[in-house]
Design a protein around this motif. Structure first.
Motif, short mmCIF file in Angstrom:
data_model
loop_
_atom_site.label_atom_id
_atom_site.label_comp_id
_atom_site.label_asym_id
_atom_site.label_seq_id
_atom_site.Cartn_x
_atom_site.Cartn_y
_atom_site.Cartn_z
N THR A 129 0.84 -1.19 0.00
CA THR A 129 0.00 0.00 0.00
C THR A 129 0.87 1.24 0.00
O THR A 129 2.07 1.19 0.34
N HIS A 130 0.27 2.37 -0.41
CA HIS A 130 0.94 3.67 -0.34
C HIS A 130 0.52 4.36 0.95
O HIS A 130 -0.68 4.49 1.24
N GLU A 132 -0.44 6.86 3.90
CA GLU A 132 -1.17 8.11 4.01
C GLU A 132 -0.70 8.94 5.19
O GLU A 132 -1.25 10.01 5.47
N GLY A 145 3.08 8.64 0.95
CA GLY A 145 3.12 8.39 -0.49
C GLY A 145 4.02 7.25 -0.90
O GLY A 145 3.92 6.77 -2.04
N GLU A 146 4.92 6.79 -0.03
CA GLU A 146 5.79 5.68 -0.38
C GLU A 146 5.02 4.36 -0.36
O GLU A 146 4.13 4.16 0.47
N ARG A 147 5.40 3.49 -1.30
CA ARG A 147 4.80 2.15 -1.31
C ARG A 147 5.56 1.28 -0.31
O ARG A 147 6.78 1.17 -0.34
N VAL A 190 10.41 -0.66 1.93
CA VAL A 190 10.24 0.36 0.89
C VAL A 190 11.29 0.08 -0.18
O VAL A 190 12.49 0.33 0.03
#
Length: 294
Positions: A129-130, A132, A145-147, A190
């Motif tokens: 997930t990215h 929030e 914003g990082e996956r 990440v």
């Protein structure tokens, strides 16, 4: 977990005690009855024996399916004084909040009052997930914003000994002592920045418990089971609860079907220098099971 909630989980078993005691007294003849009631005639050896309601089995195999709804909150700190970010694993990391979990357990019954149970409980989850929100996990920072690819697995192997201290024609109550081997794995990656943080551990956990059964009729019964552990040390406070309540329908002396509810909870808060943080995991849901007696 509040003490009132723990009491509610134990109450179904405690409620069986007076019922079973009454059933035992009702089936014990008084001296007057013993002198006035003629002894039943013994069946000849060639006559077929009446089929029992519950066989005196020596082996039980149970397969069950748990509709699990996990809820997970955790925080991994860099040190006891530098706290990380509290994470809701389902909301923040996208881990599944519902799974169908097949489980198997084997129960041996050597003798009239003893039981030995082997069991396994496992829930494995992974997600991508990215984020929030910014997350601090141990000594790593994960940015908005990082996956993030995450893994959270829990496997428990259990060995339980029980002693049936109440055995009545319509049910039984047992005290139990069990050892659960818990294997936990947590991982967050990440890939764009080659950031990786993982935590894992294996630990034996002793659990004390109660379990019981009451027969409403030759086919319908109620079962309850609870195992519990609490730890209050200088740097670590925690508790583990595994409880289930079910209603069963016996098709014949060798096979029954059951429907119930199970909850499994781990709550650990650590200020230890090596493993600071906390974990609050609850896995609860309806339970469908089939049990074969041999």
């Amino acid at each position: 977990m509040p003490n009132s909630c723990r009491l509610l989980l134990v109450m179904p078993i405690l409620a069986l005690v007076p019922a079973l005691a009454g059933a035992a007294e009702a089936t014990t003849p008084t001296p007057a009855q013993a002198t006035t009631t003629a002894a039943p005639a013994k069946l000849p050896d060639w006559a077929p024996k009446p089929r029992p309601n519950v066989i005196e089995d020596r082996l039980r195999l149970e397969v069950n399916l748990l509709g699990a709804s996990p809820s997970t909150k955790l925080r991994v700190d860099e040190s006891p004084t530098e706290h990380g970010t509290e994470i809701n694993a389902e909301d923040d990391l996208g881990l599944d909040d519902f799974q169908l979990l097949p489980q198997v357990e084997l129960t041996l019954l050597p003798g009239e009052r003893h039981l030995i149970r082997l069991s396994r409980f496992a829930i494995d989850r992974s997600a991508a997930t990215h984020l929030e929100k910014n997350i601090s996990f141990d000594d790593q920072d994960y940015l908005v914003g990082e996956r993030v690819d995450s893994i959270l697995n829990l496997t428990m192997f259990g060995l339980t000994y029980g002693y049936r201290f109440i055995v009545a024609p319509r049910g039984e109550i047992s005290a139990s002592f069990g050892i659960q081997i818990a294997d936990v794995e947590a991982n967050a990656v990440v890939r764009s920045r080659v950031v990786r943080e993982s935590e894992s551990g294996v630990a034996p956990l002793p659990l004390l418990g109660l379990e019981g059964r009451y027969d409403f009729s030759p086919r319908w019964s109620m079962e309850a089971r609870v195992q519990y552990l609490t730890v209050n040390e200088t740097d670590v406070d925690g508790s583990i609860l595994d409880a289930r309540l079910g209603v069963t329908w016996r098709m014949n002396p060798y096979l029954l079907f059951g429907l119930g509810y199970r909850t499994f909870q781990i709550d650990v808060n650590s200020a230890d220098e090596d493993t600071p943080g906390f974990v609050d995991l609850t896995v609860s849901g309806p339970l469908l099971f089939v049990r074969a007696s041999m």
